[in-house]
Structures are given as structure tokens and as C-alpha cells.
Write a protein that holds these residues in place. Structure first.
Motif, PDB file in Angstrom:
ATOM      1  N   TYR A 134       4.912  -4.893  -9.854  1.00 20.01           N
ATOM      2  CA  TYR A 134       3.773  -5.665 -10.344  1.00 20.01           C
ATOM      3  C   TYR A 134       4.234  -6.816 -11.235  1.00 20.01           C
ATOM      4  N   PHE A 135       5.215  -6.589 -12.073  1.00 25.26           N
ATOM      5  CA  PHE A 135       5.714  -7.603 -13.001  1.00 25.26           C
ATOM      6  C   PHE A 135       6.731  -8.534 -12.340  1.00 25.26           C
ATOM      7  N   ASN A 136       7.419  -8.039 -11.340  1.00 26.05           N
ATOM      8  CA  ASN A 136       8.443  -8.851 -10.678  1.00 26.05           C
ATOM      9  C   ASN A 136       7.849  -9.953  -9.811  1.00 26.05           C
ATOM     10  N   LEU A 137       6.505  -9.977  -9.693  1.00 25.45           N
ATOM     11  CA  LEU A 137       5.862 -11.060  -8.957  1.00 25.45           C
ATOM     12  C   LEU A 137       5.987 -12.378  -9.703  1.00 25.45           C
ATOM     13  N   ASN A 138       6.202 -12.286 -11.006  1.00 21.57           N
ATOM     14  CA  ASN A 138       6.354 -13.477 -11.840  1.00 21.57           C
ATOM     15  C   ASN A 138       7.843 -13.776 -12.017  1.00 21.57           C
ATOM     16  N   PRO A 139       8.334 -14.850 -11.426  1.00 18.28           N
ATOM     17  CA  PRO A 139       9.780 -15.142 -11.512  1.00 18.28           C
ATOM     18  C   PRO A 139      10.255 -15.414 -12.942  1.00 18.28           C
ATOM     19  N   PHE A 140       9.385 -15.975 -13.791  1.00 20.76           N
ATOM     20  CA  PHE A 140       9.779 -16.186 -15.195  1.00 20.76           C
ATOM     21  C   PHE A 140       9.986 -14.852 -15.900  1.00 20.76           C
ATOM     22  N   GLU A 141       9.154 -13.865 -15.546  1.00 20.89           N
ATOM     23  CA  GLU A 141       9.289 -12.535 -16.140  1.00 20.89           C
ATOM     24  C   GLU A 141      10.582 -11.874 -15.670  1.00 20.89           C
ATOM     25  N   VAL A 142      10.924 -12.051 -14.391  1.00 20.22           N
ATOM     26  CA  VAL A 142      12.152 -11.461 -13.855  1.00 20.22           C
ATOM     27  C   VAL A 142      13.372 -11.987 -14.607  1.00 20.22           C
ATOM     28  N   LEU A 143      13.381 -13.299 -14.846  1.00 18.22           N
ATOM     29  CA  LEU A 143      14.532 -13.928 -15.507  1.00 18.22           C
ATOM     30  C   LEU A 143      14.394 -13.937 -17.031  1.00 18.22           C
TER      31      LEU A 143
ATOM     32  N   ALA B 159      18.316  -4.874  -7.449  1.00 19.39           N
ATOM     33  CA  ALA B 159      18.071  -5.700  -8.630  1.00 19.39           C
ATOM     34  C   ALA B 159      18.616  -7.116  -8.425  1.00 19.39           C
ATOM     35  N   PHE B 160      19.784  -7.209  -7.803  1.00 22.59           N
ATOM     36  CA  PHE B 160      20.391  -8.518  -7.544  1.00 22.59           C
ATOM     37  C   PHE B 160      19.488  -9.356  -6.632  1.00 22.59           C
ATOM     38  N   GLU B 161      18.901  -8.736  -5.614  1.00 27.10           N
ATOM     39  CA  GLU B 161      18.008  -9.447  -4.686  1.00 27.10           C
ATOM     40  C   GLU B 161      16.743  -9.919  -5.394  1.00 27.10           C
ATOM     41  N   ILE B 162      16.227  -9.107  -6.319  1.00 26.35           N
ATOM     42  CA  ILE B 162      15.029  -9.498  -7.075  1.00 26.35           C
ATOM     43  C   ILE B 162      15.318 -10.730  -7.927  1.00 26.35           C
ATOM     44  N   ILE B 163      16.460 -10.738  -8.601  1.00 24.07           N
ATOM     45  CA  ILE B 163      16.842 -11.878  -9.438  1.00 24.07           C
ATOM     46  C   ILE B 163      17.089 -13.124  -8.591  1.00 24.07           C
ATOM     47  N   SER B 164      17.719 -12.950  -7.447  1.00 24.11           N
ATOM     48  CA  SER B 164      17.998 -14.092  -6.562  1.00 24.11           C
ATOM     49  C   SER B 164      16.702 -14.700  -6.030  1.00 24.11           C
ATOM     50  N   LYS B 165      15.748 -13.854  -5.667  1.00 23.51           N
ATOM     51  CA  LYS B 165      14.461 -14.342  -5.168  1.00 23.51           C
ATOM     52  C   LYS B 165      13.721 -15.123  -6.250  1.00 23.51           C
ATOM     53  N   ALA B 166      13.745 -14.604  -7.486  1.00 19.79           N
ATOM     54  CA  ALA B 166      13.078 -15.288  -8.592  1.00 19.79           C
ATOM     55  C   ALA B 166      13.702 -16.663  -8.840  1.00 19.79           C
ATOM     56  N   TYR B 167      15.032 -16.719  -8.807  1.00 22.39           N
ATOM     57  CA  TYR B 167      15.701 -17.997  -9.047  1.00 22.39           C
ATOM     58  C   TYR B 167      15.387 -19.008  -7.945  1.00 22.39           C
TER      59      TYR B 167
ATOM     60  N   MET C  95      -3.086 -12.147 -18.383  1.00 23.69           N
ATOM     61  CA  MET C  95      -3.824 -12.911 -17.372  1.00 23.69           C
ATOM     62  C   MET C  95      -2.883 -13.481 -16.318  1.00 23.69           C
ATOM     63  N   VAL C  96      -1.707 -13.912 -16.738  1.00 16.81           N
ATOM     64  CA  VAL C  96      -0.707 -14.429 -15.787  1.00 16.81           C
ATOM     65  C   VAL C  96      -0.334 -13.346 -14.780  1.00 16.81           C
ATOM     66  N   MET C  97      -0.079 -12.139 -15.275  1.00 21.25           N
ATOM     67  CA  MET C  97       0.288 -11.038 -14.391  1.00 21.25           C
ATOM     68  C   MET C  97      -0.831 -10.726 -13.391  1.00 21.25           C
ATOM     69  N   LYS C  98      -2.072 -10.765 -13.862  1.00 16.19           N
ATOM     70  CA  LYS C  98      -3.209 -10.478 -12.983  1.00 16.19           C
ATOM     71  C   LYS C  98      -3.338 -11.549 -11.901  1.00 16.19           C
ATOM     72  N   LEU C  99      -3.122 -12.800 -12.280  1.00 20.30           N
ATOM     73  CA  LEU C  99      -3.228 -13.882 -11.302  1.00 20.30           C
ATOM     74  C   LEU C  99      -2.127 -13.791 -10.250  1.00 20.30           C
TER      75      LEU C  99
END
Length: 269
Positions: A46-55, A92-100, A158-162
């Protein structure tokens, strides 16, 4: 019931948010194990949808610092650096790469920033509605979001919900698109089957055409032979039957016309 469910979901979110922020506060970098745990813990999708949150970055972070943070995190969670936990490290590496990749691209980064802007606008509207309601009730104590930290947290929620809403719409469109492709493919298969059946029927029809023609010719030839034989067999009898009565009438006529009455002798006394 639905309201209670939303309340429980928000409480769970707040607890997770508080725990994550406490970890970040304790150690701004975190260890490899902690980073992997942060990105893969239950509910983290749910939180990893936000790339700023991931990084672990603010939305106003410039691209150069985004690249720097990506490099440091990718080294921490890289499978080669975590031989005792290769599978989870790879995830985890794939999640970070996708966010970047999302933030590196100008178009997709702009869309993420638009989510933050919309979240801020909605949060401000929500606060305004709360204050309006309090004023109507004669209360002037203010709202919790007057506290800058709580205001920031409200925007974060609100950002997470959007982001979650965007993901749900994406999945719905994907399912709908998949069903549409499936329907079209089934229609294509049905059309192909119908064409194959038509070709097979046409092929069989052409192959049997000559047999039908030969059968018809054989039938016609057999009918003609039967008619000829019947005519030749009855012809003499018909002629005899037709001429015999004529001859009989002629002979009878000749017999009556050649009759001579006896001469009358003179009477003697």
C-alpha cells in the motif's frame, strides 16, 4: 459498518506510519536488513505505491538527490550484499528500482507531484469544512491540523489514499481490458471456426459434384434404354391388332356384294 472499517484501516495506517517514522528517526539510513523489512513487511504494498515513500524522500527533492538516495538504498538491499536473504533482497531491490524509474522520468514524476498537490488541496478543504462546522456549533478551539506536524501527516495520509485510488483504477482498467481482449479473441476463434467449416463444406460439395453429375447421366441413360426397348417390343403386335379388323371388314363386305339370288323358275301346273 463501512465507517468502522475505514476507521480501523486508518488506525492501522497511523500505527504503521508512526512505527516507520520512529525507525527512520532512530537511524536515517537503516541497515540492509531493516530496509528489506521496511519494504516487504505486511501491508507495505500500500505504501510502496508512492515512489517518494519508497526512497524516503520529500516530494520537493531535486532529481540529483533522488539519484544519490537511490544508489545508496540499492546498494543496501542488493542481493549480492545479502547472500543470506537473496530472495527478499531481490524483491526489495526491484521495488527501489521501480520507484527510481518512476521519479527519473519527467512525465511520471510530474504525475506523482500532481498527486501531492491534489492531496494538499483536499486536506485544506477538509480542514476548512471542520472549522466551518466548529464555528457553526459555536466552538473556536481550532482543529488538530493546526499543528504543522499533524497537518503534514494529514497530507501524507491523503497522498497514500490517492495513490491507492490510482492503483485500484489501474487494476480495474487492466481487468476490463483483459476481458475485452478475451472476448475479441473468442469472437475471432469462432469466426475462424465458421470459416473452416464453410471451406470444408465447399470442398466436400465440389468433390461430390462430379459424382452427382455422373449419377444423373447414368439415370438418364437408363431411362432412355428402357423406353426404346418397350417401343420396339410392342410395335408388331400393335400393327397386327390395328390391321386385322380392317381386313376382316373388307372380306365381309366383299362377300355380301358378290351374293347372287337364285333364279325364279316358271310355275308349272
Amino acid at each position: 459498518m463501512a465507517h468502522g472499517g475505514r476507521g480501523h484501516e486508518e488506525q492501522t495506517f497511523n500505527e504503521f506510519y508512526t512505527e516507520v517514522k520512529e525507525i527512520e528517526k532512530r537511524d536515517s539510513v537503516l541497515t540492509s536488513k531493516q530496509q528489506i523489512e521496511r519494504l516487504l513487511r505486511p501491508g507495505a504494498t500500500y505504501f510502496n505505491l508512492n515512489p517518494f515513500e519508497v526512497l524516503q524522500l520529500d516530494s520537493d527533492t531535486p532529481l540529483e538527490l533522488i539519484k544519490k538516495k537511490y544508489r545508496s538504498l540499492s546498494i543496501l538491499v542488493h542481493p549480492d550484499k545479502n547472500p543470506d536473504n537473496i530472495e527478499r533482497a531481490q524483491q526489495a531491490f526491484e521495488i527501489i528500482s521501480k520507484a527510481y524509474k518512476t521519479l527519473e522520468n519527467e512525465v511520471t514524476r510530474k504525475k506523482c507531484l500532481e498527486v501531492y498537490e491534489e492531496a494538499k488541496d483536499r486536506t485544506d478543504m477538509m480542514i476548512a469544512e471542520k472549522k466551518k462546522k466548529l464555528k457553526k456549533e459555536g466552538k473556536h478551539d481550532g482543529v488538530p491540523e493546526d499543528d504543522p506536524s499533524k497537518y503534514k501527516h494529514a497530507i501524507y495520509v491523503m497522498v497514500m489514499k490517492l495513490f491507492a485510488d490510482i492503483e485500484r483504477r489501474r487494476q480495474q482498467l487492466e481487468v476490463r481490458d483483459m476481458e475485452e481482449r478475451k472476448r475479441k479473441r473468442e469472437a475471432e476463434i469462432e469466426e475462424e471456426e465458421q470459416r473452416d467449416l464453410q471451406k470444408e463444406w465447399q470442398k466436400n460439395f465440389e468433390e461430390s459434384r462430379q459424382n452427382r453429375v455422373n449419377s444423373w447421366h447414368t439415370f438418364q441413360a437408363g431411362s432412355s434404354t428402357s423406353t426404346s426397348s418397350s417401343s420396339s417390343a410392342t410395335s408388331p403386335a400393335t400393327v397386327n391388332a390395328a390391321t386385322a379388323p380392317v381386313k376382316s371388314k373388307k372380306s365381309k363386305k366383299a362377300k355380301y356384294t358378290s351374293f347372287n339370288p337364285p333364279k325364279i323358275k316358271p310355275e308349272t301346273r
